[in-house]
Scaffold this active site. Structure first.
Site, PDB file in Angstrom:
ATOM      1  N   SER A 186       0.940  -1.127  -0.069  1.00  0.00           N
ATOM      2  CA  SER A 186       0.179   0.105  -0.088  1.00  0.00           C
ATOM      3  C   SER A 186       0.740   1.218   0.156  1.00  0.00           C
ATOM      4  O   SER A 186       0.347   2.486   0.498  1.00  0.00           O
ATOM      5  CB  SER A 186      -1.220  -0.046   1.212  1.00  0.00           C
ATOM      6  OG  SER A 186      -1.858  -1.190   1.131  1.00  0.00           O
ATOM      7  N   ARG A 187       2.154   1.205  -0.587  1.00  0.00           N
ATOM      8  CA  ARG A 187       3.125   2.364  -0.564  1.00  0.00           C
ATOM      9  C   ARG A 187       3.527   2.843   0.734  1.00  0.00           C
ATOM     10  O   ARG A 187       3.974   3.995   0.876  1.00  0.00           O
ATOM     11  CB  ARG A 187       2.239   3.568  -1.355  1.00  0.00           C
ATOM     12  CG  ARG A 187       2.032   2.933  -2.920  1.00  0.00           C
ATOM     13  CD  ARG A 187       3.318   2.506  -3.743  1.00  0.00           C
ATOM     14  NE  ARG A 187       3.354   2.465  -5.113  1.00  0.00           N
ATOM     15  CZ  ARG A 187       3.042   1.229  -5.712  1.00  0.00           C
ATOM     16  NH1 ARG A 187       2.711   0.218  -4.861  1.00  0.00           N
ATOM     17  NH2 ARG A 187       2.971   1.021  -6.798  1.00  0.00           N
ATOM     18  N   LEU A 188       3.281   2.198   1.823  1.00  0.00           N
ATOM     19  CA  LEU A 188       3.609   2.850   3.224  1.00  0.00           C
ATOM     20  C   LEU A 188       4.988   2.189   3.335  1.00  0.00           C
ATOM     21  O   LEU A 188       5.274   1.466   4.441  1.00  0.00           O
ATOM     22  CB  LEU A 188       2.473   2.241   4.169  1.00  0.00           C
ATOM     23  CG  LEU A 188       2.618   3.120   5.690  1.00  0.00           C
ATOM     24  CD1 LEU A 188       2.627   4.630   5.241  1.00  0.00           C
ATOM     25  CD2 LEU A 188       1.815   2.227   6.572  1.00  0.00           C
TER      26      LEU A 188
END
Length: 209
Positions: A186-188
């Protein structure tokens, strides 16, 4: 291109898993990429800046992490060599896609001692010695001229060693900042930055992805 998506699934990067010395951490990541058999595990995209402020970049090969920095070899009279002579501030990025890892190094590049350049040049394959010796890197030329020069030098020096040209040698990039990036779902992403302090010690901190 807007529809291209890549999800990251690798394990995260924690502060506890990082070495206190970013150069040692960098060595670990490069070694792991080599041991995994990744293609060109030591490839780095090197960015330099001209005296007029124009940046340029290209892929070169990292050949060592020693002497407090990162070593690569090239022609001193190439575009990158001329830009380093005008402005030694450089940056490079290494990306290992199967591991979802990226490393960014910011620092200054300076020539290594001639003896170090001689030693590495002598260790290169014969054909690589010949190519480096005849190439006016970054200058306009023709394929025919290059092949003629190779044939000429091979006749003059039919076996190694070929004399190292004075305009060919190594640079060592002494870092002032090193970042380690690790992809997360989730691009975290996980991202840590080391910055060298006035006393020579490294300050480490997590950055937002």
């Amino acid at each position: 291109m807007k529809d291209v998506r890549e999800e990251y699934h690798a394990e995260g990067l924690t502060e506890a898993s990082l070495h206190n010395d970013p150069l040692e951490q960098a060595r670990r990541w490069v070694d792991e990429a080599i041991e995994a058999g990744l293609p060109l595990p030591n490839a780095m995209t090197l960015a330099t800046v001209s005296a007029q402020g124009q940046p340029s970049s290209r892929v070169v090969l990292l050949k060592g992490i020693e002497g407090g920095g990162f070593t690569f070899f090239t022609h001193y009279d190439s575009r990158k060599g001329e830009e380093i002579a005008a402005n030694p501030k450089v940056s490079f990025t290494m990306f290992w896609q199967p591991f979802d890892r990226q490393m960014i190094v910011i620092g200054e590049a300076h020539k290594v001692d001639p003896e170090e350049s001689e030693s590495y040049f002598a260790s290169r394959p014969y054909a690589s010695q010949v190519s480096a010796a005849i190439s006016p890197q970054s200058q306009p030329t023709s394929r025919e001229w290059l092949e003629e020069e190779v044939a000429r030098l091979e006749k003059e020096f039919p076996s190694a060693p070929v004399p190292r040209p004075e305009q060919w040698g190594g640079y060592r990039i002494t870092p002032s900042e090193i970042q380690f990036w690790h992809g997360r779902p989730s691009r975290l992403h996980d991202r840590f930055r080391y910055r060298r302090q006035a006393d020579g010690q490294w300050k480490r901190e997590r950055l937002a992805p």
